[in-house]
Every structure is written in structure tokens, then in C-alpha cells.
Design a protein around this motif. Structure first.
Motif, PDB file in Angstrom:
ATOM      1  N   VAL A 213      -4.417  26.217  16.631  1.00  0.00           N
ATOM      2  CA  VAL A 213      -5.255  27.191  15.917  1.00  0.00           C
ATOM      3  C   VAL A 213      -5.476  26.797  14.459  1.00  0.00           C
ATOM      4  CG1 VAL A 213      -4.625  29.137  17.399  1.00  0.00           C
ATOM      5  CG2 VAL A 213      -3.285  28.685  15.328  1.00  0.00           C
ATOM      6  N   THR A 214      -4.689  25.868  13.956  1.00  0.00           N
ATOM      7  CA  THR A 214      -4.876  25.436  12.566  1.00  0.00           C
ATOM      8  C   THR A 214      -5.862  24.274  12.455  1.00  0.00           C
ATOM      9  OG1 THR A 214      -2.972  23.925  12.691  1.00  0.00           O
ATOM     10  CG2 THR A 214      -2.548  26.173  11.939  1.00  0.00           C
ATOM     11  N   HIS A 215      -6.376  23.776  13.609  1.00  0.00           N
ATOM     12  CA  HIS A 215      -7.357  22.691  13.585  1.00  0.00           C
ATOM     13  C   HIS A 215      -8.754  23.243  13.314  1.00  0.00           C
ATOM     14  CE1 HIS A 215      -5.161  19.026  14.898  1.00  0.00           C
ATOM     15  NE2 HIS A 215      -4.298  19.919  15.342  1.00  0.00           N
ATOM     16  N   ALA A 216      -9.640  22.351  12.897  1.00  0.00           N
ATOM     17  CA  ALA A 216     -11.012  22.761  12.583  1.00  0.00           C
ATOM     18  C   ALA A 216     -11.878  22.864  13.834  1.00  0.00           C
ATOM     19  CB  ALA A 216     -11.638  21.772  11.598  1.00  0.00           C
ATOM     20  N   ASP A 217     -11.499  22.163  14.902  1.00  0.00           N
ATOM     21  CA  ASP A 217     -12.306  22.138  16.123  1.00  0.00           C
ATOM     22  C   ASP A 217     -12.234  23.487  16.842  1.00  0.00           C
ATOM     23  OD1 ASP A 217     -13.735  20.400  18.241  1.00  0.00           O
ATOM     24  OD2 ASP A 217     -12.130  21.396  19.367  1.00  0.00           O
ATOM     25  N   ASP A 218     -13.410  24.074  17.120  1.00  0.00           N
ATOM     26  CA  ASP A 218     -13.463  25.403  17.738  1.00  0.00           C
ATOM     27  C   ASP A 218     -12.802  25.433  19.105  1.00  0.00           C
ATOM     28  OD1 ASP A 218     -14.761  26.366  15.559  1.00  0.00           O
ATOM     29  OD2 ASP A 218     -16.769  26.346  16.452  1.00  0.00           O
ATOM     30  N   GLU A 219     -13.094  24.421  19.915  1.00  0.00           N
ATOM     31  CA  GLU A 219     -12.539  24.409  21.273  1.00  0.00           C
ATOM     32  C   GLU A 219     -11.023  24.299  21.233  1.00  0.00           C
ATOM     33  OE1 GLU A 219     -13.221  22.148  25.559  1.00  0.00           O
ATOM     34  OE2 GLU A 219     -14.330  21.512  23.782  1.00  0.00           O
TER      35      GLU A 219
ATOM     36  N   GLU B 183       8.407  34.836  19.271  1.00  0.00           N
ATOM     37  CA  GLU B 183       7.640  34.309  18.138  1.00  0.00           C
ATOM     38  C   GLU B 183       6.145  34.374  18.421  1.00  0.00           C
ATOM     39  OE1 GLU B 183       9.061  30.681  16.223  1.00  0.00           O
ATOM     40  OE2 GLU B 183      10.914  30.868  17.369  1.00  0.00           O
ATOM     41  N   ALA B 184       5.760  34.092  19.663  1.00  0.00           N
ATOM     42  CA  ALA B 184       4.345  34.193  20.036  1.00  0.00           C
ATOM     43  C   ALA B 184       3.876  35.642  19.967  1.00  0.00           C
ATOM     44  CB  ALA B 184       4.137  33.632  21.441  1.00  0.00           C
ATOM     45  N   GLN B 185       4.713  36.562  20.417  1.00  0.00           N
ATOM     46  CA  GLN B 185       4.347  37.980  20.362  1.00  0.00           C
ATOM     47  C   GLN B 185       4.152  38.442  18.920  1.00  0.00           C
ATOM     48  OE1 GLN B 185       7.658  39.631  22.533  1.00  0.00           O
ATOM     49  NE2 GLN B 185       6.533  39.702  24.469  1.00  0.00           N
ATOM     50  N   LEU B 186       5.043  37.999  18.034  1.00  0.00           N
ATOM     51  CA  LEU B 186       4.927  38.406  16.632  1.00  0.00           C
ATOM     52  C   LEU B 186       3.665  37.838  15.993  1.00  0.00           C
ATOM     53  CD1 LEU B 186       8.620  38.100  15.375  1.00  0.00           C
ATOM     54  CD2 LEU B 186       7.317  40.182  15.796  1.00  0.00           C
ATOM     55  N   LEU B 187       3.399  36.561  16.226  1.00  0.00           N
ATOM     56  CA  LEU B 187       2.204  35.943  15.646  1.00  0.00           C
ATOM     57  C   LEU B 187       0.942  36.619  16.166  1.00  0.00           C
ATOM     58  CD1 LEU B 187       0.654  33.829  14.058  1.00  0.00           C
ATOM     59  CD2 LEU B 187       1.062  32.201  15.922  1.00  0.00           C
ATOM     60  N   LEU B 188       0.905  36.876  17.458  1.00  0.00           N
ATOM     61  CA  LEU B 188      -0.270  37.511  18.053  1.00  0.00           C
ATOM     62  C   LEU B 188      -0.422  38.945  17.538  1.00  0.00           C
ATOM     63  CD1 LEU B 188      -2.409  36.518  20.035  1.00  0.00           C
ATOM     64  CD2 LEU B 188      -1.074  37.513  21.895  1.00  0.00           C
ATOM     65  N   ALA B 189       0.691  39.658  17.431  1.00  0.00           N
ATOM     66  CA  ALA B 189       0.650  41.044  16.953  1.00  0.00           C
ATOM     67  C   ALA B 189       0.155  41.117  15.513  1.00  0.00           C
ATOM     68  CB  ALA B 189       2.038  41.663  17.056  1.00  0.00           C
ATOM     69  N   GLU B 190       0.689  40.249  14.663  1.00  0.00           N
ATOM     70  CA  GLU B 190       0.284  40.247  13.255  1.00  0.00           C
ATOM     71  C   GLU B 190      -1.200  39.919  13.103  1.00  0.00           C
ATOM     72  OE1 GLU B 190       4.731  38.742  11.845  1.00  0.00           O
ATOM     73  OE2 GLU B 190       3.018  37.383  11.741  1.00  0.00           O
ATOM     74  N   SER B 191      -1.722  39.100  14.019  1.00  0.00           N
ATOM     75  CA  SER B 191      -3.140  38.732  13.959  1.00  0.00           C
ATOM     76  C   SER B 191      -4.034  39.848  14.488  1.00  0.00           C
ATOM     77  CB  SER B 191      -3.367  37.442  14.757  1.00  0.00           C
ATOM     78  OG  SER B 191      -2.554  36.396  14.260  1.00  0.00           O
ATOM     79  N   HIS B 192      -3.546  40.595  15.471  1.00  0.00           N
ATOM     80  CA  HIS B 192      -4.319  41.714  16.020  1.00  0.00           C
ATOM     81  C   HIS B 192      -4.335  42.917  15.075  1.00  0.00           C
ATOM     82  CE1 HIS B 192      -5.675  40.582  20.003  1.00  0.00           C
ATOM     83  NE2 HIS B 192      -4.486  40.076  20.317  1.00  0.00           N
ATOM     84  N   ALA B 193      -3.293  43.064  14.267  1.00  0.00           N
ATOM     85  CA  ALA B 193      -3.149  44.268  13.444  1.00  0.00           C
ATOM     86  C   ALA B 193      -4.279  44.389  12.426  1.00  0.00           C
ATOM     87  CB  ALA B 193      -1.808  44.244  12.721  1.00  0.00           C
ATOM     88  N   PRO B 194      -4.963  45.534  12.382  1.00  0.00           N
ATOM     89  CA  PRO B 194      -5.997  45.736  11.358  1.00  0.00           C
ATOM     90  C   PRO B 194      -5.420  45.635   9.948  1.00  0.00           C
ATOM     91  CG  PRO B 194      -6.169  47.392  13.083  1.00  0.00           C
ATOM     92  CD  PRO B 194      -4.879  46.671  13.313  1.00  0.00           C
ATOM     93  N   SER B 195      -4.174  46.075   9.798  1.00  0.00           N
ATOM     94  CA  SER B 195      -3.477  45.945   8.518  1.00  0.00           C
ATOM     95  C   SER B 195      -1.981  46.022   8.782  1.00  0.00           C
ATOM     96  CB  SER B 195      -3.896  47.047   7.538  1.00  0.00           C
ATOM     97  OG  SER B 195      -3.529  48.319   8.041  1.00  0.00           O
TER      98      SER B 195
ATOM     99  N   ALA C 139      -0.567  30.043  10.276  1.00  0.00           N
ATOM    100  CA  ALA C 139      -1.073  30.232  11.637  1.00  0.00           C
ATOM    101  C   ALA C 139      -1.691  31.618  11.795  1.00  0.00           C
ATOM    102  CB  ALA C 139       0.062  30.039  12.641  1.00  0.00           C
ATOM    103  N   GLN C 140      -1.077  32.622  11.168  1.00  0.00           N
ATOM    104  CA  GLN C 140      -1.624  33.978  11.264  1.00  0.00           C
ATOM    105  C   GLN C 140      -3.010  34.052  10.624  1.00  0.00           C
ATOM    106  OE1 GLN C 140       0.379  36.982   8.985  1.00  0.00           O
ATOM    107  NE2 GLN C 140      -1.241  38.449   9.384  1.00  0.00           N
ATOM    108  N   GLU C 141      -3.158  33.414   9.482  1.00  0.00           N
ATOM    109  CA  GLU C 141      -4.450  33.430   8.789  1.00  0.00           C
ATOM    110  C   GLU C 141      -5.539  32.780   9.639  1.00  0.00           C
ATOM    111  OE1 GLU C 141      -6.441  31.781   4.613  1.00  0.00           O
ATOM    112  OE2 GLU C 141      -4.300  31.519   5.004  1.00  0.00           O
ATOM    113  N   MET C 142      -5.185  31.698  10.340  1.00  0.00           N
ATOM    114  CA  MET C 142      -6.169  31.002  11.169  1.00  0.00           C
ATOM    115  C   MET C 142      -6.428  31.735  12.483  1.00  0.00           C
ATOM    116  SD  MET C 142      -7.013  28.462   9.291  1.00  0.00           S
ATOM    117  CE  MET C 142      -7.972  27.496  10.446  1.00  0.00           C
ATOM    118  N   LEU C 143      -5.407  32.406  13.003  1.00  0.00           N
ATOM    119  CA  LEU C 143      -5.547  33.078  14.293  1.00  0.00           C
ATOM    120  C   LEU C 143      -6.293  34.406  14.175  1.00  0.00           C
ATOM    121  CD1 LEU C 143      -4.848  33.178  17.319  1.00  0.00           C
ATOM    122  CD2 LEU C 143      -2.630  34.178  16.703  1.00  0.00           C
TER     123      LEU C 143
END
Length: 363
Positions: free
Chosen positions: A50-56, A75-87, A99-103
Motif C-alpha cells: 500500500v505504500t507503493h505508487a502503483d495503483d494495482e 496488527e492487520a485489524q488495527l491498521l484497517l480499523a484506523e484507516s476506516h475510522a472517520p476520525s 501505512a495508515q496514511e497510504m491505506l
């Protein structure tokens, strides 16, 4: 060439083309294949993708992280949760901020999804006693924000803050100190403010402690102890602003410097005052006795014992000693020296080293 040979040749050419195309396809999409990957390895690959520039590649990374989260990787659950959270609550600290910023732009913002994932991950970690100090603080913030359910959110938040502070989390120490201070529970506030002040992250806890001794909040007024904490606040501020411009440094140091000056003036006034008379009496015999003073009715302030030719003076554990008195027990040549040390140590600890004292024995 016979028809049979032509047929064989065509078959070989066809098979070669298929293998070549399959190899090219496999090469191009090999990053999507992870034949022997564990759940956590899927998470690690996904976090990298997810930190790469390539969309695919990014979307493949999202799939990998989701797969790991679905299979219970915390760890995957936390990263995904933090990315889904509106705030997320103010003060919450992600363990994978890049990773959170990119995801985050790659997934939908959903409080419900974030709440489900955060609850599952943090509750599992908490049940296993596997939360770091920072994660305990994060969990306290999430409970407070309603992103993790508890029957009594206020009490649960407070308990988690205490656990985080005990484990060394500075924001938890500072917040507990401030919370108790706002409730005027100064004894508890002092405990956490002291730890926060000694961490050296912010001058404010030390300033507040200095004010406790300057104004006598839950303590006797003690300008010497106030000076100690004001000076620690100044030292902390100087460390924090070491790279600032001279003008910025001077402005930042203005408050602790003003407090130090304020306490110093009071100390100078104290030194000019008449000696403070403290009455005391002794209980015991000439070789072993306890010392009592009139302004400490709770019990003895110390004792003097003589064993063979050695005189040992000991301060009682109930007495909070001044910072300038490093020991509770000391050896002397005479009983009078031991008695004087106990009285002086008590008086200096209670009223400050700059006060003068006149000790009067009563029968």
C-alpha cells in the motif's frame, strides 16, 4: 516433412507459446501469489504494497491486509480499523502511521467497521495482557470516545489510564495529574504530576507541583520545595527549546523564571523573620528514646538509640524529608548530636531550610 511431423511440431509450438505466455503472466502477477505465506506475512506484504505508487499494487495490498484481518491478525485489524475510522480521538497514536496514511484513501470511511475491528483487536490484546503502555492509552481514548464498548465507560477509561501511566505512558501520567488536580484531589494529583514532571516532557507538571508547595495545597507551605520544582520546570523548558531562537527561548523561560523569582523573594523574607519555636518531648531512657513535637500529633518524628559506643538517629517513615536530606538514618558521636539532627531534619522538611528554629524541650 510428413503430416505427422508437422502435427507434432505445431503441438510443440503451441505448448511453448502457452508456457511462455503463462510464464509472463506468472512473472507479472507473481507479487499476488504467496503460496506458503502465513497470515502475518500477508499483513506484512500488504503493508508494504500500500505504500507503493502503483495503483494495482496498492489494491493488492488492501486485499492482503483484509485477508490477514479476516484471519485474526491483530496488527492487520488495527491498521484497517484506523484507516476506516472517520476520525480517531485526539492523542491516539498509530503504530503504523505511514501505512495508515497510504491505506486511508483506499478504503471507505466507516465508524461501524472501525469500531468492530478496534473492539476485536484491543479486547484480544487486553485479555492476553499484551498491550504496550501506548496501546493502553490508546484503548482508554477509544473507550472514552465510544469506539470500544464498556458497561461503565468513565470507570473503564480511568482504569486504563492508570494502567497506561503505571506502564510509563507520559500522556496518561499528565492527564491523571490534571484530572485529579481539577477535582482538588491534590495528594493523588501530586503522585502523577511528580512522575510526569520527572519525565521531562513538559514544564507544566513541575510548575503545578511548585505551586502546591508555594501555596500550601495538601502540603505545608515550603518555598524551598517550590523552588526545586520551579527549577526543574525551567530545566525542562530549556531542554525543549534548545534549538529555538534566543527570543523564543527567553519567552518560553519567562514563566518558570518568574515563579523562581517569586519563591526566592519569599525565602528571603523567611530568613529575615524571628526563629520559629518548636516544642518537643522525649519518651524512653537516656540511651533509647523517641522524639515527639507539638505540631506532629500523629506520632514520633524519629528516635535515637545507643548501641555500644554508636549513636544512631533515625527519622520516622511517616515524615516526608526535604530533598536536601538524603538519608533517614545517621550515626553520631553523641546522643545530643543525634537529637539535634532529627529535630533539624524534621523542621527543615516541614518549614524549609531557610527558616530558623528554636527548639524547646518540655517535660
Amino acid at each position: 516433412m510428413t503430416a505427422r511431423n508437422k502435427l507434432v511440431l505445431n503441438i510443440l509450438l503451441f505448448v511453448s507459446c502457452v508456457l511462455l505466455a503463462g510464464g509472463a503472466l506468472l512473472y507479472n502477477y507473481s507479487y499476488k501469489l504467496c503460496w506458503k505465506c502465513s497470515t502475518h506475512e500477508y499483513y506484512q506484504r500488504g503493508k508494504e504494497f500500500v505504500t507503493h505508487a502503483d495503483d494495482e499494487l496498492q489494491h493488492t495490498g488492501v486485499d492482503f491486509i483484509r485477508l490477514a484481518a479476516d484471519h485474526g491478525d491483530v496488527e492487520a485489524q488495527l491498521l484497517l480499523a484506523e484507516s476506516h475510522a472517520p476520525s480517531l480521538p485526539q492523542g491516539y497514536v498509530s503504530t503504523t502511521p505511514i501505512a495508515q496514511e497510504m491505506l486511508t484513501p483506499l478504503v471507505i470511511r466507516s465508524r461501524a467497521i472501525a469500531k468492530t475491528l478496534l473492539s476485536e483487536a484491543y479486547n484480544r490484546l487486553y485479555a492476553a495482557s499484551n498491550l504496550s503502555a501506548d496501546q493502553l492509552y490508546n484503548m482508554a481514548l477509544l473507550v472514552e470516545a465510544g469506539l470500544i464498548d464498556r458497561d461503565n465507560p468513565g470507570e473503564a477509561t480511568h482504569d486504563l489510564l492508570i494502567q497506561a501511566a503505571e506502564a510509563g505512558n507520559y500522556p496518561a501520567m499528565s492527564r491523571l495529574g490534571n484530572d485529579y488536580h481539577q477535582k482538588s484531589e491534590y495528594a493523588l494529583a501530586k503522585k502523577w504530576l511528580r512522575r510526569a514532571a520527572e519525565a521531562g516532557r513538559d514544564p507544566q507538571p513541575a510548575l503545578t507541583l511548585g505551586d502546591y508547595f508555594y501555596y500550601g495545597k495538601s502540603e505545608s507551605v515550603n518555598y524551598e520545595k517550590a523552588m526545586h520544582w520551579y527549577r526543574l520546570a525551567l530545566q525542562t523548558q530549556r531542554t525543549l527549546s534548545a534549538r529555538d531562537s534566543e527570543q523564543q527561548r527567553l519567552a518560553a523561560e519567562d514563566i518558570p523564571m518568574a515563579r523562581i523569582d517569586m519563591a526566592m523573594r519569599q525565602l528571603q523574607k523567611t530568613r529575615m523573620q524571628a526563629p520559629l519555636t518548636l516544642t518537643y518531648h522525649l519518651s524512653g531512657d537516656a540511651k533509647n528514646y523517641q522524639i515527639f513535637v507539638s505540631d506532629h500529633p500523629e506520632g514520633p518524628i524519629g528516635e535515637v538509640t545507643t548501641i555500644a559506643q554508636e549513636v544512631v538517629a533515625t527519622m520516622d517513615n511517616s515524615i516526608t524529608l526535604a530533598l536536601s536530606i538524603p538519608v533517614r538514618k545517621k550515626t553520631f558521636h553523641s546522643s545530643n548530636e543525634g537529637l539535634n539532627w532529627v529535630l533539624q531534619s524534621y523542621a527543615r522538611s516541614r518549614y524549609g531550610s531557610y527558616s530558623r528554629f528554636d527548639f524547646k524541650l518540655v517535660r
